[in-house]
Design an enzyme around this catalytic site. Structure first.
Site, short mmCIF file in Angstrom:
data_model
loop_
_atom_site.label_atom_id
_atom_site.label_comp_id
_atom_site.label_asym_id
_atom_site.label_seq_id
_atom_site.Cartn_x
_atom_site.Cartn_y
_atom_site.Cartn_z
N GLU A 91 -25.10 0.22 -23.10
CA GLU A 91 -25.75 -1.08 -23.15
C GLU A 91 -26.77 -1.15 -24.45
O GLU A 91 -27.54 -2.21 -24.69
CB GLU A 91 -26.59 -1.72 -22.09
CG GLU A 91 -27.78 -0.97 -21.58
CD GLU A 91 -28.47 -1.67 -20.23
OE1 GLU A 91 -29.37 -2.38 -20.49
OE2 GLU A 91 -27.97 -1.45 -19.17
N CYS A 141 -25.98 -1.11 -16.31
CA CYS A 141 -26.24 0.20 -15.68
C CYS A 141 -25.14 0.80 -15.04
O CYS A 141 -25.01 1.92 -14.45
CB CYS A 141 -27.52 0.27 -15.00
SG CYS A 141 -28.93 -0.27 -15.72
N HIS A 164 -28.53 5.04 -8.23
CA HIS A 164 -28.79 4.42 -9.70
C HIS A 164 -30.38 4.28 -9.42
O HIS A 164 -30.98 3.60 -8.55
CB HIS A 164 -28.34 2.99 -10.10
CG HIS A 164 -28.84 2.28 -10.92
ND1 HIS A 164 -29.27 2.94 -12.39
CD2 HIS A 164 -29.48 1.12 -11.40
CE1 HIS A 164 -29.72 2.20 -13.19
NE2 HIS A 164 -29.90 1.01 -12.52
#
Lengths: 418, 83
Positions: A82, A114, A250
């Site tokens: 990103e 993400c 994550h």
């Protein structure tokens, strides 16, 4: 049975690192609140480091271990980020060049906040499983930096940034995907995905981030549960408590994972206080070790956690890992795979921890100078010479490292040093 | 469910997550942030309230209210829709 997954992987956690506690004291942040983040250090991107250098430095040690024939069998290069540096030209083109890959190779860049790393990983696995090119391998590189500027006078953004600053990192994970998945064998088809439109965090303009902490956390928690529920529907007999010896999340920051795990254990596994705390230490903490030393590296973070789990967990026998990936906006996925003792030994040979230990420790003065506008390379820069002041001192005595030298008529010029 | 019935559930959830607030005289104008709840605490408080209400909606659908009174009214509206 179809075999696919990670043949080899490596982490690049940057050239320089900052002590998070010292930063918090320097900024006058509330220390107990900071400790809840479970962050020790954060990688700071230097002026000569961009998503290309991070990605190349993660991938090169993998490629140097391959024969020329094996390297030429890489027919797919996906860069997941990103932090793109051009709206049209993909980061993969620079990486393809710097890594010397075959010209008979598909390449592109992939974006989904993400979640991007998982999206790239799953697409690469499907390329291998499809057998459209038997014997081919894929290279997936997830790379991100969270170096962004504050516009003058934006007090609300400055306040928001205060607690995001200690957890925003920079780094990359490179993964070789093939039908010989030595490090992580994916459980094919064992995936639960869940996504919908939500405006939780985003990068609506170059070099800036925007978002709402509460909304993002709520969305993460919703997805954590719903993606697992979707996984359960596909995998008969799946049990959150017993099916996975480790869980890799994550990890925007460790404290958020601790809360998500607590919620999942309470809601899904019907567990209570002490049992949840023990389970967290045993199944989750090994995966937070490296995340707490690099910071959030967006698309690469779930794989940083996976690598941390493999390097810090116990693998005297094959173990199953459950992975939860979340990307704002949003898309999420819960999936699983198996790590063998041989796989763990292979990943440990990459000496990721020694690399993290060897990073240059920035002083707060050096860090504040870096944050000042002077050397920051804005998106869309046409021509500039890049400040090389810290190249030598951050050398780490290791192998070759890619640095950004200059930008000429928008083209980024790199060099391998050391 | 009416907001007056939801407010005591919110107070109980706050005390469950932040035991130091046991006995606190909660006002509708109190914000969770000002009461000392961090972002994870705030999400957990809302989850506990939803469970107590037996209301199954995504957490993101509870986003927006700025204080306890607004949260109670927001959740009351949600129960009306759910039925």
């Amino acid at each position: 049975m179809s075999r696919v997954g990670i043949e080899a992987m490596n982490v690049f956690g940057g050239s320089a690192v900052l002590d998070v506690k010292a930063l918090a004291q320097h900024r006058g942040l509330d220390l107990p609140r900071l400790e809840n983040l479970l962050m020790r250090e954060k990688t700071v991107a230097l002026p000569f480091e961009d998503p290309v250098t991070f990605g190349a430095n993660a991938a090169r040690p993998l490629l140097d271990r391959l024969s020329a024939e094996e390297k030429d069998s890489i027919e797919l290069l996906i860069t997941c980020t990103e932090s793109g540096i051009d709206f049209s030209k993909s980061t993969s083109t620079y990486l393809h060049d710097q890594l010397g890959l075959s010209r008979n190779c598909r390449m592109f860049e992939l974006k989904q906040a993400c979640y991007a790393g998982t999206a790239g990983f799953q697409m690469a696995c499907n390329f291998i499983l499809s057998q459209t090119s038997p014997g081919a391998k894929a290279l997936v590189i997830a790379t991100d930096i969270s170096r962004y500027l504050l516009e003058d006078g934006d007090e609300a953004a400055a306040q928001e940034w205060a607690y995001a600053e200690p957890s925003g990192g920079a780094g990359a994970v490179a993964m070789l995907i093939s039908d010989t998945p030595h490090v992580f064998q994916l459980d094919v088809g064992a995936s639960g995905y869940y996504g919908y439109e939500v405006m939780d965090t985003c990068r609506p303009a170059p070099d800036s981030e925007s978002g709402d902490v509460d909304l993002s956390l709520m969305s993460y928690l919703d997805c954590c549960e719903q993606s697992y529920r979707a996984y359960e529907k596909k995998v008969a007999g799946a049990d959150y408590r017993d099916s996975f010896q480790y869980l890799a999340f994550h990890t925007p920051f460790g404290g958020m994972v601790k809360g998500a795990h607590r919620t999942m254990m309470r809601k899904v596994a019907k567990a209570k206080g002490a049992e949840i705390a023990e389970d967290f230490e045993r199944r989750v903490m090994p995966g937070l070790e490296y995340c707490g030393r690099v910071g959030n590296i967006m698309g690469a973070t779930v794989f940083l956690s996976l690598a941390s789990t493999v390097c810090n967990g116990g693998f005297d026998a094959p173990r199953r890992l459950g992975c939860f990936s979340y990307g704002s906006g949003c898309c999420s996925e819960f999936y699983s795979g198996v790590v063998t003792p041989d796989g763990a030994a292979r990943l440990r040979e990459m000496a990721i921890e020694a690399h993290l230990d060897g990073r240059y420790r920035l002083s707060l003065d050096e860090y504040d100078r870096l944050l000042s506008d002077r050397d920051f390379i804005r998106f869309g820069t046409r021509d500039t010479a890049v400040n090389q002041d810290l190249v030598v001192v951050t050398g780490n005595g290791g192998g070759p490292r890619l640095v950004l030298r200059e930008i000429k008529d928008y083209h980024r010029e790199y060099a391998w040093v050391g | 469910m009416k907001s007056e019935e939801i407010l005591p559930l919110i107070h109980e959830a706050i005390v469950e997550v932040l035991p130091e607030l046991d006995g606190h005289d909660f006002q509708e104008t109190d914000s969770l942030d000002a009461l000392g709840a961090n972002s994870m605490d705030r999400a957990e408080i809302v989850m506990i309230v939803l469970e107590a209400m037996n209301l199954e909606i995504p957490l993101v659908d509870t986003f927006g209210p700025q204080n306890l009174g607004e949260l109670a009214r927001h959740l009351a509206d949600k129960t009306a829709v759910a039925r």
